[in-house]
Design a protein around this motif. Structure first.
Motif, PDB file in Angstrom:
ATOM      1  N   ASP B 219      17.610  48.476  28.035  1.00 44.50           N
ATOM      2  CA  ASP B 219      16.632  49.001  27.081  1.00 44.50           C
ATOM      3  C   ASP B 219      16.664  48.162  25.806  1.00 44.50           C
ATOM      4  N   ILE B 221      14.167  48.053  23.464  1.00 48.46           N
ATOM      5  CA  ILE B 221      13.333  48.555  22.363  1.00 48.46           C
ATOM      6  C   ILE B 221      14.158  48.851  21.101  1.00 48.46           C
ATOM      7  N   PRO B 222      15.320  49.537  21.214  1.00 49.66           N
ATOM      8  CA  PRO B 222      16.078  49.799  19.974  1.00 49.66           C
ATOM      9  C   PRO B 222      16.520  48.521  19.249  1.00 49.66           C
ATOM     10  N   VAL B 223      16.866  47.493  19.996  1.00 57.50           N
ATOM     11  CA  VAL B 223      17.234  46.213  19.364  1.00 57.50           C
ATOM     12  C   VAL B 223      16.001  45.611  18.704  1.00 57.50           C
ATOM     13  N   GLN B 225      13.434  47.092  17.681  1.00 57.55           N
ATOM     14  CA  GLN B 225      13.062  47.919  16.534  1.00 57.55           C
ATOM     15  C   GLN B 225      13.812  47.478  15.274  1.00 57.55           C
ATOM     16  N   GLN B 253       5.918  44.593  22.617  1.00 57.19           N
ATOM     17  CA  GLN B 253       5.512  45.991  22.792  1.00 57.19           C
ATOM     18  C   GLN B 253       5.486  46.734  21.450  1.00 57.19           C
ATOM     19  N   LEU B 254       6.327  46.293  20.530  1.00 55.59           N
ATOM     20  CA  LEU B 254       6.339  46.901  19.195  1.00 55.59           C
ATOM     21  C   LEU B 254       5.348  46.213  18.255  1.00 55.59           C
TER      22      LEU B 254
END
Lengths: 292, 405
Positions: B219, B221-223, B225, B253-254
């Motif tokens: 995953d 996404i948190p990185v 982010q 994606q972000l």
């Protein structure tokens, strides 16, 4: 606050992705007493199929539709093989693990050990994200989230409410009795195998959309998916979704709060703590108690 | 019946006579080694196998080594350092190979080097990153990054970016670091020296992010982010293989795209499949298939033969790169030492290699015993431009008409 929200959202989405990938695992374990490592071969086999089709210009949305019936057929075919082998739980683990190793060897022959990644040009959906206020929700994860909830919910309801589902659950405890009542247990099991194969195939396409493929890629997922299965209660689709979410959110929060380096550890810790509190899993198995 | 026996005897004698007249085939020179043909590093192992096979084939087509055929006894270490060490022990003591060549990767090389040292074997190796740890006099590294790579590598990268015109120069940098020993060493240095984070600060860049992640992260996404929130001018990913591609996808994606971005040891082919996300991404290299590299000893042979082998074996990315060049160089070092001393004596081969510049596809390598057999850092910064990798910094190694953007 937004970061925290994003971490939770990301964890939920990732957790349901784990659940979608592991649905076939939990159903096989619960209903056939088979610890089926070949489910990973189904996932990554269809991942490679998606790669091949996408690089030949086939739209990945169409691939997603195509793999569901194909996965169902593979699931049923494999169930037929396993039934003839009459393996108990422990031997099924050893046999299917061996079969997974064979699959890895074969994929190395066909695709080599090199990384295979669907080029961005053929994979536009993997780049996009929906927005929910300040939160970004990647399209591919929204797809797996929706599918997880729909499939797990439908299967859960079917098992609990329908006559066939009840017969299937009862067969785990006493197959002879269920057969004597006129239920075709094996046909119902084939249905479950088809469902596991179909969701495994769809999961494989989503894996190929999000990650590079290589023959040993399954190793990255084995621990995570089994953790979600055990945490959610073996054979319990709704519990699996919850188990996946617990692990996904625990990891995402650790990462979001800056403890990125221990995120994996937090996921494993969630499993250990969960099992210490409830050894049978956070959710009870829908199968009831097995005899002896 | 009797006649038949006589005929058979005559035929056998004739055969023996014919065989005695045939020139004896010289015994091959056997080079032992392992690679990760299976396991987590199998993708990289495939690259090194293709380079090695192509080199051995070329040598044999050109008459072999010391007039003898060259044979590569290649075993699978399954990406496990302990297995690599055990197999090198076997190659030396049981198979009695004449020479050895290193395995792939820091951990396996470090383990195998101890075995080489135990038996006094010359040990050329191509992909070890913990430069300070290698004190064996007969080890010959061909990822030629200098002893203080934790200082020279990041310095080179930042110098390249700081050479941009003032309006384009990065002022802030964000680090995303894999918890892998080699990447940690390059990012954080050792004994309070070097490391990309410290070097960045010394060069006047403001560090706005320093986040680590585990091997096998799924995953991103948190990185991503945290990267988006820090919004660095330069994203510095001290990662391996697919880390960069995975992070870039999550960043896309972000809705965030890096202005400048560097990747330590990426999979060059995977980076190209991720275009346009990877456009203008940089990394470090010892070889790119264009001038001035093509003028280095054996470079054209390497490029043509490696491409052919890589294509024949079905590699997704068949262009020569830093990995295959390091591998080819290791074979060049080994065979140069043997040819120059005209012997298979390890002490003498080592002395040759320590006393003469060795011609390789990277240029002439000079192994300096005062620097634990490393020399200068000869890496270049390369960048993805117009759909392929180009060396862009320093100027003398850059492709014609190419500079950092």
């Amino acid at each position: 606050m937004v970061e925290l929200g994003q971490a939770v959202a990301s964890g939920v989405l990732m957790g349901t992705f784990y659940a979608l990938l592991a649905l076939g695992l939990t159903l096989a374990w619960g209903f056939f007493e088979t610890i089926d490592f070949t489910h990973f071969a189904v996932v990554f086999g269809f991942g490679y199929v998606a790669y091949e089709l996408a690089t030949r210009g086939v739209d990945l949305r169409l691939v997603l539709l195509l793999v569901a019936p194909a996965g169902a057929l593979v699931g049923m075919g494999w169930r037929w093989v396993l039934r003839r082998l009459r393996l108990d739980e422990a031997r099924s683990l050893v046999f299917t693990f061996g079969a997974l190793v064979v699959f890895e060897g074969l994929s190395k022959l066909v695709w080599t050990a090199d990384y295979r990644r669907i080029p961005t040009a053929q994979n536009p959906y993997a780049m996009g994200a929906a927005t929910l206020g300040p939160l970004a929700l990647p399209f591919t994860q929204v797809v797996s989230f929706s599918l997880s909830l729909i499939v797990a919910g439908a299967v859960g309801l079917w098992l609990r409410r329908s006559y066939a589902g009840k017969a299937l659950r009862a067969a785990v405890s006493d197959e002879e009795m269920v057969r004597s009542c006129g239920a075709d247990v094996e046909r119902l099991r084939l249905l479950i195998a088809a469902l596991g194969g179909a969701t495994g195939g769809i999961g494989g396409v989503l894996v190929a959309m999000n990650y590079a493929l290589f023959p040993n890629a399954a190793e990255q997922w084995v621990g995570l998916l089994f953790a979600a299965v055990i945490l959610g209660g073996i054979g319990n689709p709704a519990g699996l979704v919850f188990g996946g979410i617990v692990i996904g959110v625990a990891e995402a929060l650790a990462q979001g709060l800056g403890a990125t380096a221990v995120a994996r550890l937090v996921g494993a810790a969630a499993l250990v703590i969960g099992l210490l509190v409830r050894p049978e899993g956070l959710f009870p198995s829908v199968l009831g108690r097995r005899e002896g | 019946m009797k006649t038949g026996r006589v005929v058979l005897l005559v035929a056998l004698l004739a055969l023996l006579l014919v065989q005695a007249r045939l020139p004896a085939q010289p015994r091959p020179i056997r080079v032992g080694g392992t690679l990760p043909l299976t396991g987590v590093f199998a993708a990289q192992g495939k690259v090194h196998e293709a380079a090695g096979r192509a080199f051995v084939q070329m040598m044999n087509e050109k008459g072999g080594l010391l007039g003898r055929p060259l044979e590569w006894v290649l075993l699978d270490d399954e990406s496990q350092p302990d297995k690599a060490a055990a197999l090198y022990e076997r190659l030396i003591t049981e198979d009695k190979v004449d020479l050895i060549i290193g395995p792939y990767g820091t951990a396996a090389i470090t383990a195998a080097m101890r075995v080489a040292e135990k038996y006094g074997y010359v040990f050329p190796h191509h992909t070890a990153s913990l430069t300070y740890a290698y004190t064996y006099r007969r080890h010959f590294p061909t990822w030629y990054v200098g002893l203080n790579t934790h200082i020279t590598t990041p310095s080179k990268v930042f110098d390249a970016y700081l050479s941009l015109p003032p309006g384009q120069r990065p002022r802030t940098v964000g680090f995303v670091v894999n918890k892998f020993p080699g990447t940690q060493f390059l990012a954080y240095g050792r004994a309070n020296t070097g490391g990309a984070v410290r070097i960045a600060q010394q060069k006047g860049l403001r560090v706005v992010l320093d986040v680590q992640f585990d091997l096998g992260t799924t995953d991103w996404i948190p990185v991503a982010q945290q990267v988006r929130r820090a919004n660095p001018d330069l994203l510095y990913v001290a990662g391996l293989a697919l880390d960069g591609v995975n992070l870039l996808q999550a960043l896309a994606q972000l809705g965030w795209r890096p202005r400048h971005h560097f990747y330590q040891w990426p999979s060059p082919g995977a980076m190209l499949t991720a275009l346009p996300l990877t456009d203008r991404a940089t990394s470090v290299t010892i070889f790119v298939p264009h001038e001035p590299y093509l003028s280095n000893p054996g470079a054209r042979d390497f490029v043509n033969r490696y491409r052919a082998w890589a294509k024949a074996t079905g590699l997704a990315y068949s262009e020569p790169d830093v990995q295959s060049a390091a591998s080819w160089s290791a074979w060049q070092v080994l065979t140069f030492g043997v040819q120059e001393c005209r012997c298979l004596d390890h002490a003498r081969i080592a002395e040759v290699l320590l006393s003469k510049p060795v011609p390789t596809v990277q240029g002439y390598l000079k192994f300096d015993p005062q620097q634990q057999n490393y020399g200068d850092d000869i890496q270049a910064v390369m960048q993805i431009q117009d759909g392929r990798w180009w060396a862009v910094w320093p100027r003398q190694l850059a492709a014609e008409g190419r500079r950092l953007r």
